[in-house]
Design an enzyme around this catalytic site. Structure first.
Site, PDB file in Angstrom:
ATOM      1  N   LYS A 122     -19.327  20.569  38.679  1.00 52.23           N
ATOM      2  CA  LYS A 122     -19.224  20.894  40.108  1.00 52.23           C
ATOM      3  C   LYS A 122     -18.855  22.355  40.332  1.00 52.23           C
ATOM      4  CE  LYS A 122     -18.012  16.281  41.898  1.00 52.23           C
ATOM      5  NZ  LYS A 122     -17.721  15.484  40.682  1.00 52.23           N
ATOM      6  N   HIS A 179     -14.596  14.341  37.096  1.00 49.60           N
ATOM      7  CA  HIS A 179     -14.939  14.386  38.520  1.00 49.60           C
ATOM      8  C   HIS A 179     -14.653  15.802  39.025  1.00 49.60           C
ATOM      9  CE1 HIS A 179     -15.795  12.904  42.454  1.00 49.60           C
ATOM     10  NE2 HIS A 179     -14.585  13.112  42.922  1.00 49.60           N
ATOM     11  N   HIS A 199     -20.624  19.666  44.869  1.00 55.23           N
ATOM     12  CA  HIS A 199     -20.390  18.225  44.888  1.00 55.23           C
ATOM     13  C   HIS A 199     -21.569  17.533  45.555  1.00 55.23           C
ATOM     14  CE1 HIS A 199     -18.563  14.431  44.948  1.00 55.23           C
ATOM     15  NE2 HIS A 199     -17.390  14.698  45.482  1.00 55.23           N
ATOM     16  N   CYS A 247     -18.396   9.104  46.856  1.00 56.78           N
ATOM     17  CA  CYS A 247     -18.667   9.951  45.684  1.00 56.78           C
ATOM     18  C   CYS A 247     -18.860   9.151  44.402  1.00 56.78           C
ATOM     19  CB  CYS A 247     -17.541  10.964  45.504  1.00 56.78           C
ATOM     20  SG  CYS A 247     -17.056  11.738  47.044  1.00 56.78           S
ATOM     21  N   GLU A 271      -6.460  13.646  38.309  1.00 59.88           N
ATOM     22  CA  GLU A 271      -7.423  13.281  37.250  1.00 59.88           C
ATOM     23  C   GLU A 271      -6.874  13.686  35.879  1.00 59.88           C
ATOM     24  OE1 GLU A 271     -11.405  14.822  37.717  1.00 59.88           O
ATOM     25  OE2 GLU A 271     -12.166  13.512  36.121  1.00 59.88           O
ATOM     26  N   PHE A 292     -13.826   8.835  48.233  1.00 59.03           N
ATOM     27  CA  PHE A 292     -13.101   8.399  49.429  1.00 59.03           C
ATOM     28  C   PHE A 292     -13.140   6.870  49.505  1.00 59.03           C
ATOM     29  CE2 PHE A 292     -13.825  12.522  52.066  1.00 59.03           C
ATOM     30  CZ  PHE A 292     -12.717  13.095  51.473  1.00 59.03           C
TER      31      PHE A 292
END
Lengths: 104, 442
Positions: B357, B325, B362, B185, B336, B421
């Site tokens: 998002k 994010h 995403h 990502c 976050e 990830f």
């Protein structure tokens, strides 16, 4: 496939579709690499489409052998093959595969 | 000499359609792009919605700058070429006038393997499972032979991770660095940040940077479902992506592409370019923790943001807005939030935060790029798009999350986060480009 003429139309349609050309822009004398600006990946695409349409598989080296045969016939080296590999030669090859007959 | 780096063109393909204006109109109105899956039978899947781009394969091919490449491109790659073409058009650069070796490409992309992202479900079944009555393989050897015979020979070349960068280089005759980042990502945020570093050093004059991804296919749905990362709120699918909400339950798959033309200050001046924004900060850090868990101390996210601020020579109070994010997963959003508080201190209470998002889902490898493009547009329109679907702000996410509609305000600087990830963290900072020709930069 009734005749080689029918086959030619079908192969031209496949080639034109793969290369996003109008069928009337493709003829038996069209050279894949020079006139039609194909690249090697296009030949793989055309080969797959022909295999799917006519129900046979090219053996791994068959296209290379075809090109070598063409080169030998014309007494030129492999690097000159782009000059010689035409739609008509591919039609001949497919015709031999599906009818067992060599072109006239 | 350290070059400044400007954004002189942007382009986007999103679940709202093609082009930056469509993208911005929907974002500003706070609309959800979530749709029930109708491209295959997802009735047995735990998640039955996503935010897919509506354009068909043929429609995308029609929009390509070189239609003949269509058969060589996956959906994501087609969207990338279309977005980059829009960005190049807006920049006003005629690529034939550039010194090719000073013109580079930097792309964030997924590695997708042999099974093509653009495959129809039927192709997918026949090529992957090969389990029709007529052709059920009788042995492992026969299985692989059937795969060899049935798989389209262009699939491998369509699916290489560097397909986008290669096609962009060919399309625009960019003879310089041609780079691909595949870091989940954070891919496209890193692609943009690393391009900025190259431009600063003067190793390139112009770079096309961005990313694309198409997660809206059966394979991706399966993968992310297996990981438990997706929202399963099928009943309220348009309200399912709800970053920072107390009741969020996962993210929504999206697809699209976003590209920016990045250019050095020297090159901008030489051609009298009119920049849209300036890229001023980049931070990149690893959690070095676990593959899918984020550490509670948010170490990587904090270092990425702190690095970007330091790189931009900004104090925390000088950031006007954060494009988070904000995935809408249970794990990401509070961590976050903690990271933002750790980096910004008291300023964290008054910096407006949003997560696009909530609307577009995403985009994974394309997420950083499309969120930076949203940020460039936010500066242009002096408007922060909302985070939609928040009913109860999670007490663990004590931020000024923009909700209940867009917020109009002058914006000079925006920080954009991307985490992924593998413990990847990347952060970009842009600012308004209104002082490009007056600023001492060399």
């Amino acid at each position: 496939m009734e005749s080689r003429t029918d086959l030619t139309s079908e192969v031209i349609a496949i080639v034109a579709k793969s290369l996003l050309l109008r069928p009337e822009m493709v003829h038996e004398g069209s050279r894949f690499f020079l006139d039609l600006e194909a690249e090697s990946i296009d030949i793989l695409d055309i080969r797959f489409a022909i295999e799917s349409r006519f129900g046979f598989k090219f053996q791994n080296d068959e296209i290379r052998e075809l090109l070598q045969t063409i080169a030998a016939e014309q007494d030129v080296t492999e690097k000159d093959i782009p000059e010689l590999f035409t739609v008509g030669r591919l039609v001949d090859f497919v015709w031999l595969k599906i009818s067992g007959k060599k072109p006239n | 000499m350290v070059e400044r780096v400007f954004v002189t063109g942007i382009g986007v393909v999103s679940a709202f359609g093609v082009g930056q204006e469509t993208f911005w109109d929907h974002l500003a109105r706070g609309e959800s792009a979530s749709r029930l899956i109708d491209s295959f039978d997802a009735s047995q899947m735990p998640t039955r919605f996503w935010a897919n781009a509506l354009a068909s394969e043929d429609e995308l091919t029609d929009l390509l700058p070189n239609k003949r490449t269509g058969k060589l491109l996956t959906r994501a790659n087609k969207m990338a070429m279309i977005a980059a073409e829009e960005a190049m058009g807006q920049s006003g650069i005629d690529p034939t006038t550039l010194e090719g070796s000073r013109f580079g490409i930097s792309v964030g992309a997924s590695g997708v393997g042999l099974v093509d992202q653009g495959m129809s479900p039927l192709d997918y079944q026949s090529s992957l499972l090969l389990a029709t009555d007529q052709k059920r393989p009788q042995s492992e050897g026969q299985f692989w032979k059937l795969l060899l015979d049935q798989m389209h020979p262009l699939n491998p070349i369509r699916s290489i991770p560097n397909a986008i960068s290669a096609h962009l280089a060919i399309q625009y005759q960019a003879l310089g660095s041609c780079l691909t980042y595949t870091t989940a990502c954070t891919s496209s945020a890193q692609a943009i940040g690393e391009a900025m570093l190259m431009l600063r050093k003067g190793r390139q004059d112009v770079m096309i940077a961005g990313g694309a991804d198409s997660g809206t296919n059966p394979s991706n749905l399966l993968s992310f479902s297996l990981l438990g990362a997706l929202s399963t709120n099928n009943e309220q699918f348009q309200a399912a992506s709800r970053p920072f909400d107390r009741d969020r339950d996962g993210f929504m798959l999206g697809e699209g592409a976003a590209f920016l033309v990045l250019e050095t200050g020297s090159h901008c001046r030489k051609r009298n370019a009119r920049p849209l924004a300036e890229l001023i900060g980049y931070g990149s850090a690893s959690d070095a923790f676990r593959v899918t868990d984020e550490p509670e101390d948010a170490r990587g996210a904090i270092r990425a943001m702190a690095m970007a601020l330091d790189d931009a020579r900004l104090a925390p109070g000088q950031v006007d807005h954060i494009n988070a994010h904000g995935t809408s997963t249970r794990m990401n959003d509070p961590i976050e939030s903690f990271a933002i508080h750790s980096v910004f201190g008291p300023a964290a209470d008054r910096i407006p935060v949003t997560s696009t998002k909530s609307m577009i889902g995403h985009l994974v490898a394309g997420a950083g790029a499309i969120e930076l493009v949203a940020s460039v547009l936010a500066i242009k329109h002096k408007l922060i798009p909302p985070t939609i679907n928040i009913e109860h702000l999670d007490p663990a996410c004590k931020l000024d999350v923009v909700r209940g509609g867009s917020r109009a305000m002058p914006i000079q600087t925006i920080l954009s986060n991307s985490f992924g990830f593998g413990g990847q963290n990347a952060c970009l900072i842009i600012r308004a480009a209104n002082e490009v020709f007056n600023h001492e930069d060399e």
